[in-house]
Design a protein around this motif. Sequence first.
Motif, PDB file in Angstrom:
ATOM      1  N   MET A   1      59.425  33.635  17.045  1.00 33.56           N
ATOM      2  CA  MET A   1      58.479  34.283  17.870  1.00 33.56           C
ATOM      3  C   MET A   1      57.293  34.687  17.676  1.00 33.56           C
ATOM      4  O   MET A   1      56.637  34.638  16.869  1.00 33.56           O
ATOM      5  N   ASP A   2      56.019  34.781  18.762  1.00 32.84           N
ATOM      6  CA  ASP A   2      54.785  35.417  18.504  1.00 32.84           C
ATOM      7  C   ASP A   2      54.292  37.072  18.533  1.00 32.84           C
ATOM      8  O   ASP A   2      55.168  37.531  19.399  1.00 32.84           O
ATOM      9  N   TRP A   3      54.734  37.903  17.776  1.00 33.76           N
ATOM     10  CA  TRP A   3      53.792  38.882  17.701  1.00 33.76           C
ATOM     11  C   TRP A   3      53.020  39.279  17.609  1.00 33.76           C
ATOM     12  O   TRP A   3      51.775  39.105  16.534  1.00 33.76           O
ATOM     13  N   PRO A   4      51.864  40.556  19.108  1.00 35.10           N
ATOM     14  CA  PRO A   4      50.750  40.588  18.248  1.00 35.10           C
ATOM     15  C   PRO A   4      50.973  41.225  16.767  1.00 35.10           C
ATOM     16  O   PRO A   4      51.664  42.427  17.385  1.00 35.10           O
ATOM     17  N   LEU A   5      49.729  41.440  16.870  1.00 35.28           N
ATOM     18  CA  LEU A   5      49.304  42.865  15.643  1.00 35.28           C
ATOM     19  C   LEU A   5      50.274  43.758  15.678  1.00 35.28           C
ATOM     20  O   LEU A   5      50.237  44.334  14.911  1.00 35.28           O
ATOM     21  N   GLN A   6      49.265  44.641  16.766  1.00 36.90           N
ATOM     22  CA  GLN A   6      49.540  45.802  16.873  1.00 36.90           C
ATOM     23  C   GLN A   6      51.506  46.080  17.395  1.00 36.90           C
ATOM     24  O   GLN A   6      51.803  46.900  16.814  1.00 36.90           O
ATOM     25  N   ASP A   7      52.069  44.985  17.837  1.00 41.00           N
ATOM     26  CA  ASP A   7      52.821  45.602  18.129  1.00 41.00           C
ATOM     27  C   ASP A   7      53.773  44.795  16.278  1.00 41.00           C
ATOM     28  O   ASP A   7      55.146  45.461  16.345  1.00 41.00           O
ATOM     29  N   SER A  13      59.680  46.742  10.635  1.00 35.16           N
ATOM     30  CA  SER A  13      61.164  46.251  10.138  1.00 35.16           C
ATOM     31  C   SER A  13      62.325  44.803  11.209  1.00 35.16           C
ATOM     32  O   SER A  13      62.602  44.485  10.439  1.00 35.16           O
ATOM     33  N   LYS A  14      61.618  45.137  12.976  1.00 37.80           N
ATOM     34  CA  LYS A  14      61.854  44.116  13.315  1.00 37.80           C
ATOM     35  C   LYS A  14      61.922  42.690  13.653  1.00 37.80           C
ATOM     36  O   LYS A  14      62.586  41.932  12.937  1.00 37.80           O
ATOM     37  N   VAL A  15      59.876  42.291  12.595  1.00 36.09           N
ATOM     38  CA  VAL A  15      59.460  40.998  12.337  1.00 36.09           C
ATOM     39  C   VAL A  15      60.623  41.368  11.328  1.00 36.09           C
ATOM     40  O   VAL A  15      60.580  39.614  10.926  1.00 36.09           O
ATOM     41  N   VAL A  16      60.539  41.647  10.266  1.00 37.66           N
ATOM     42  CA  VAL A  16      61.491  41.612   9.352  1.00 37.66           C
ATOM     43  C   VAL A  16      62.646  40.789   9.182  1.00 37.66           C
ATOM     44  O   VAL A  16      63.711  39.577   8.775  1.00 37.66           O
ATOM     45  N   ARG A  17      63.618  41.848   9.954  1.00 38.20           N
ATOM     46  CA  ARG A  17      64.886  41.051  10.122  1.00 38.20           C
ATOM     47  C   ARG A  17      64.982  39.675  11.010  1.00 38.20           C
ATOM     48  O   ARG A  17      65.817  38.945  10.210  1.00 38.20           O
ATOM     49  N   ARG A  18      63.809  39.689  11.831  1.00 38.56           N
ATOM     50  CA  ARG A  18      63.739  38.410  12.761  1.00 38.56           C
ATOM     51  C   ARG A  18      63.700  37.206  11.927  1.00 38.56           C
ATOM     52  O   ARG A  18      64.145  36.158  11.924  1.00 38.56           O
ATOM     53  N   ARG A  20      63.758  36.701   8.720  1.00 40.77           N
ATOM     54  CA  ARG A  20      65.679  36.901   7.545  1.00 40.77           C
ATOM     55  C   ARG A  20      66.694  35.655   8.939  1.00 40.77           C
ATOM     56  O   ARG A  20      67.481  35.350   8.365  1.00 40.77           O
ATOM     57  N   GLU A  21      66.867  36.473   9.552  1.00 33.96           N
ATOM     58  CA  GLU A  21      67.759  35.903  11.319  1.00 33.96           C
ATOM     59  C   GLU A  21      67.322  34.545  12.006  1.00 33.96           C
ATOM     60  O   GLU A  21      68.430  33.440  11.824  1.00 33.96           O
ATOM     61  N   GLU A  22      66.076  34.828  11.990  1.00 31.78           N
ATOM     62  CA  GLU A  22      65.712  34.254  12.441  1.00 31.78           C
ATOM     63  C   GLU A  22      64.308  33.033  12.752  1.00 31.78           C
ATOM     64  O   GLU A  22      64.497  31.471  12.786  1.00 31.78           O
ATOM     65  N   SER A  39      60.732  34.996   4.988  1.00 29.68           N
ATOM     66  CA  SER A  39      62.173  35.420   4.892  1.00 29.68           C
ATOM     67  C   SER A  39      61.938  35.506   2.821  1.00 29.68           C
ATOM     68  O   SER A  39      61.372  34.497   3.367  1.00 29.68           O
ATOM     69  N   ALA A  40      62.579  35.902   2.198  1.00 27.63           N
ATOM     70  CA  ALA A  40      62.097  35.429   0.803  1.00 27.63           C
ATOM     71  C   ALA A  40      63.185  33.898   0.485  1.00 27.63           C
ATOM     72  O   ALA A  40      62.299  33.814   0.058  1.00 27.63           O
ATOM     73  N   GLU A  41      63.732  33.690   1.271  1.00 29.80           N
ATOM     74  CA  GLU A  41      64.961  32.536   0.993  1.00 29.80           C
ATOM     75  C   GLU A  41      63.625  31.509   1.543  1.00 29.80           C
ATOM     76  O   GLU A  41      63.464  30.517   0.478  1.00 29.80           O
TER      77      GLU A  41
END
Length: 84
Positions: A1-7, A13-18, A20-22, A39-41
């Motif tokens: 997914m693409d995230w504009p910098l401000q978002d 935390s949501k970016v990091v979670r995604r 890791r998951e996606e 993700s670190a993996e």
Amino acid sequence: MDWPLQDAKNQFSKVVRRAREEGPQVVTLRGVPAAVVLSAEDYAALRTGSSNIVDALLGGPAWDDDLVADVQRRDKAPSRVPAL
């Protein structure tokens, strides 16, 4: 997914979670990809087995047997007479 910098900043935390998951999350700056959150993996998988510049330069391609034989067989004397 693409995230504009401000978002991405507001929802880090949501970016990091995604990530890791996606999988990798792309952060854009004015619509142009600027960074990727992994993700670190995923990052560890990319780093495994990577060589540094010294290893790459010293490793080089293998010489085939014919080339080695030609180099060893060549005349050891200079091919040109030194200019006086």
